[in-house]
Design a protein around this motif. Sequence first.
Motif, PDB file in Angstrom:
ATOM      1  N   LYS A 152       0.857  -1.187   0.000  1.00  0.00           N
ATOM      2  CA  LYS A 152       0.000   0.000   0.000  1.00  0.00           C
ATOM      3  C   LYS A 152       0.894   1.238   0.000  1.00  0.00           C
ATOM      4  CE  LYS A 152      -2.613  -0.869   3.610  1.00  0.00           C
ATOM      5  NZ  LYS A 152      -3.767  -0.796   4.552  1.00  0.00           N
ATOM      6  N   LEU A 153       0.834   2.015  -1.069  1.00  0.00           N
ATOM      7  CA  LEU A 153       1.699   3.186  -1.227  1.00  0.00           C
ATOM      8  C   LEU A 153       0.957   4.470  -0.883  1.00  0.00           C
ATOM      9  CD1 LEU A 153       3.744   2.575  -4.506  1.00  0.00           C
ATOM     10  CD2 LEU A 153       4.652   2.918  -2.201  1.00  0.00           C
ATOM     11  N   SER A 154       1.599   5.297  -0.067  1.00  0.00           N
ATOM     12  CA  SER A 154       1.061   6.619   0.239  1.00  0.00           C
ATOM     13  C   SER A 154       2.150   7.657   0.010  1.00  0.00           C
ATOM     14  CB  SER A 154       0.543   6.682   1.683  1.00  0.00           C
ATOM     15  OG  SER A 154       1.597   6.459   2.608  1.00  0.00           O
ATOM     16  N   ILE A 155       1.837   8.907   0.302  1.00  0.00           N
ATOM     17  CA  ILE A 155       2.762  10.011   0.040  1.00  0.00           C
ATOM     18  C   ILE A 155       2.356  11.197   0.888  1.00  0.00           C
ATOM     19  CG2 ILE A 155       1.339  10.785  -1.913  1.00  0.00           C
ATOM     20  CD1 ILE A 155       3.909  11.700  -3.329  1.00  0.00           C
ATOM     21  N   ARG A 156       3.318  12.016   1.257  1.00  0.00           N
ATOM     22  CA  ARG A 156       3.031  13.227   2.024  1.00  0.00           C
ATOM     23  C   ARG A 156       2.200  14.191   1.159  1.00  0.00           C
ATOM     24  NH1 ARG A 156       3.615  13.202   7.289  1.00  0.00           N
ATOM     25  NH2 ARG A 156       4.743  15.170   7.538  1.00  0.00           N
ATOM     26  N   GLU A 157       1.192  14.760   1.749  1.00  0.00           N
ATOM     27  CA  GLU A 157       0.276  15.647   1.021  1.00  0.00           C
ATOM     28  C   GLU A 157       1.010  16.757   0.294  1.00  0.00           C
ATOM     29  OE1 GLU A 157      -3.232  18.919   2.065  1.00  0.00           O
ATOM     30  OE2 GLU A 157      -2.475  17.586   3.631  1.00  0.00           O
TER      31      GLU A 157
ATOM     32  N   LEU B 246       9.534   6.265   2.891  1.00  0.00           N
ATOM     33  CA  LEU B 246      10.486   5.899   1.849  1.00  0.00           C
ATOM     34  C   LEU B 246      11.179   7.137   1.297  1.00  0.00           C
ATOM     35  CD1 LEU B 246       8.210   3.417  -0.165  1.00  0.00           C
ATOM     36  CD2 LEU B 246       9.778   2.876   1.720  1.00  0.00           C
ATOM     37  N   ALA B 247      12.500   7.102   1.309  1.00  0.00           N
ATOM     38  CA  ALA B 247      13.336   8.118   0.665  1.00  0.00           C
ATOM     39  C   ALA B 247      14.699   7.490   0.484  1.00  0.00           C
ATOM     40  CB  ALA B 247      13.447   9.383   1.520  1.00  0.00           C
TER      41      ALA B 247
ATOM     42  N   ASP C  12       1.579  -4.922   6.819  1.00  0.00           N
ATOM     43  CA  ASP C  12       0.495  -4.765   5.839  1.00  0.00           C
ATOM     44  C   ASP C  12      -0.089  -3.356   5.809  1.00  0.00           C
ATOM     45  OD1 ASP C  12      -0.772  -4.724   8.286  1.00  0.00           O
ATOM     46  OD2 ASP C  12      -2.137  -6.385   7.860  1.00  0.00           O
ATOM     47  N   LYS C  13       0.670  -2.395   6.350  1.00  0.00           N
ATOM     48  CA  LYS C  13       0.171  -1.018   6.373  1.00  0.00           C
ATOM     49  C   LYS C  13       0.867  -0.203   5.279  1.00  0.00           C
ATOM     50  CE  LYS C  13      -1.157  -1.589  11.145  1.00  0.00           C
ATOM     51  NZ  LYS C  13      -0.863  -3.049  11.116  1.00  0.00           N
ATOM     52  N   PHE C  14       0.854   1.108   5.382  1.00  0.00           N
ATOM     53  CA  PHE C  14       1.313   1.949   4.280  1.00  0.00           C
ATOM     54  C   PHE C  14       2.825   2.165   4.278  1.00  0.00           C
ATOM     55  CE2 PHE C  14      -3.159   3.114   4.394  1.00  0.00           C
ATOM     56  CZ  PHE C  14      -3.466   3.265   3.049  1.00  0.00           C
ATOM     57  N   CYS C  15       3.375   2.267   3.080  1.00  0.00           N
ATOM     58  CA  CYS C  15       4.729   2.767   2.839  1.00  0.00           C
ATOM     59  C   CYS C  15       4.567   4.104   2.123  1.00  0.00           C
ATOM     60  CB  CYS C  15       5.535   1.806   1.982  1.00  0.00           C
ATOM     61  SG  CYS C  15       5.880   0.207   2.758  1.00  0.00           S
ATOM     62  N   GLY C  16       5.017   5.181   2.754  1.00  0.00           N
ATOM     63  CA  GLY C  16       4.755   6.508   2.215  1.00  0.00           C
ATOM     64  C   GLY C  16       6.007   7.245   1.773  1.00  0.00           C
ATOM     65  N   LEU C  17       5.935   7.857   0.610  1.00  0.00           N
ATOM     66  CA  LEU C  17       7.048   8.678   0.128  1.00  0.00           C
ATOM     67  C   LEU C  17       7.151   9.968   0.940  1.00  0.00           C
ATOM     68  CD1 LEU C  17       6.673   8.358  -3.746  1.00  0.00           C
ATOM     69  CD2 LEU C  17       8.512   7.422  -2.337  1.00  0.00           C
ATOM     70  N   GLU C  18       8.373  10.282   1.385  1.00  0.00           N
ATOM     71  CA  GLU C  18       8.669  11.565   2.021  1.00  0.00           C
ATOM     72  C   GLU C  18      10.062  11.981   1.559  1.00  0.00           C
ATOM     73  OE1 GLU C  18       8.436  13.602   6.421  1.00  0.00           O
ATOM     74  OE2 GLU C  18       9.743  11.869   6.178  1.00  0.00           O
ATOM     75  N   CYS C  19      10.102  12.718   0.456  1.00  0.00           N
ATOM     76  CA  CYS C  19      11.389  13.027  -0.152  1.00  0.00           C
ATOM     77  C   CYS C  19      11.223  14.094  -1.220  1.00  0.00           C
ATOM     78  CB  CYS C  19      11.982  11.763  -0.787  1.00  0.00           C
ATOM     79  SG  CYS C  19      10.897  10.970  -1.985  1.00  0.00           S
TER      80      CYS C  19
END
Length: 271
Positions: A2-7, A212-213, A240-247
């Motif tokens: 599950k991919l997420s990202i900073r707003e 993730l960065a 099983d939760k989110f991996c979120g981009l912060e970069c």
Amino acid sequence: MKLSIRENMVPGDSLLEKFRNLRQLGFDGIEMTTSSSLDMAEEIQAATKETGIQPSITSAKGGGCLIDSRKEERDLAVRGHIEALELAARIGAYGVISPPIITMKMQPNRPRIPDLSPVISRDEVERRMVIALYQEIAKRGEELGTHIIVEPLNRYEQWWPCTLQHGVDICEAVSSPACKMMADLFHMHIEDADMPGAIRQAGSEYIYNVHLADSQRRLPGSGHTDFTSCFRALKEIGYDKFCGLECGIDGDPMTALGENVQYLRKLWAEA
């Protein structure tokens, strides 16, 4: 995966446009930052309903600092965390991200608690303060079914917690089902000598979010971080939760993010 990202990383002139772009790019979630406010709850819910993009975590707003020497500043920080937990409950997010000491580190003019050595050191007082206030905040999290998500950062951004083990130590000391932690691969590549090993040791009981960065804090694949071994460790612990981009993003965001989603999903599948 599950991919997420900073707003704040998402292209778009409005919140709804950001959500629509994330759906187009192949993301699953979003970490609320600038829109992390109870006043925005209905707008966030409407955007989720239209797009299927799920908020993963919220951010504390309103100022304050958990280890400020002034009680009114600590109270502000506690209130901000609780309001972010309340927002998380309304929009279906896991909880509020919390790097507990970054505000003091990055705002050096804030007054610290006095050093009372040899009776007790300043570090010990500050750590006990964080634990005690997290216990207070966690009570509300338990009522709501949401979580404090403690974020260890590298030593240049906060002097504690820095490693995943520090995060585990906090969760164990708070001793609440509403206190969890996260693993940020950028900070880990500075502080954790064995990144996959640290993930395995922390386990899925405590890790409730991943950032993730790459090694230079740009999109994964642009530096030298070994994401495959970290993804393998996450899969081994049943994450099983989110991996979120912060970069940072180089080039056109829509193009770069779309390519990175495909890259990350490929690495996850191969891990």
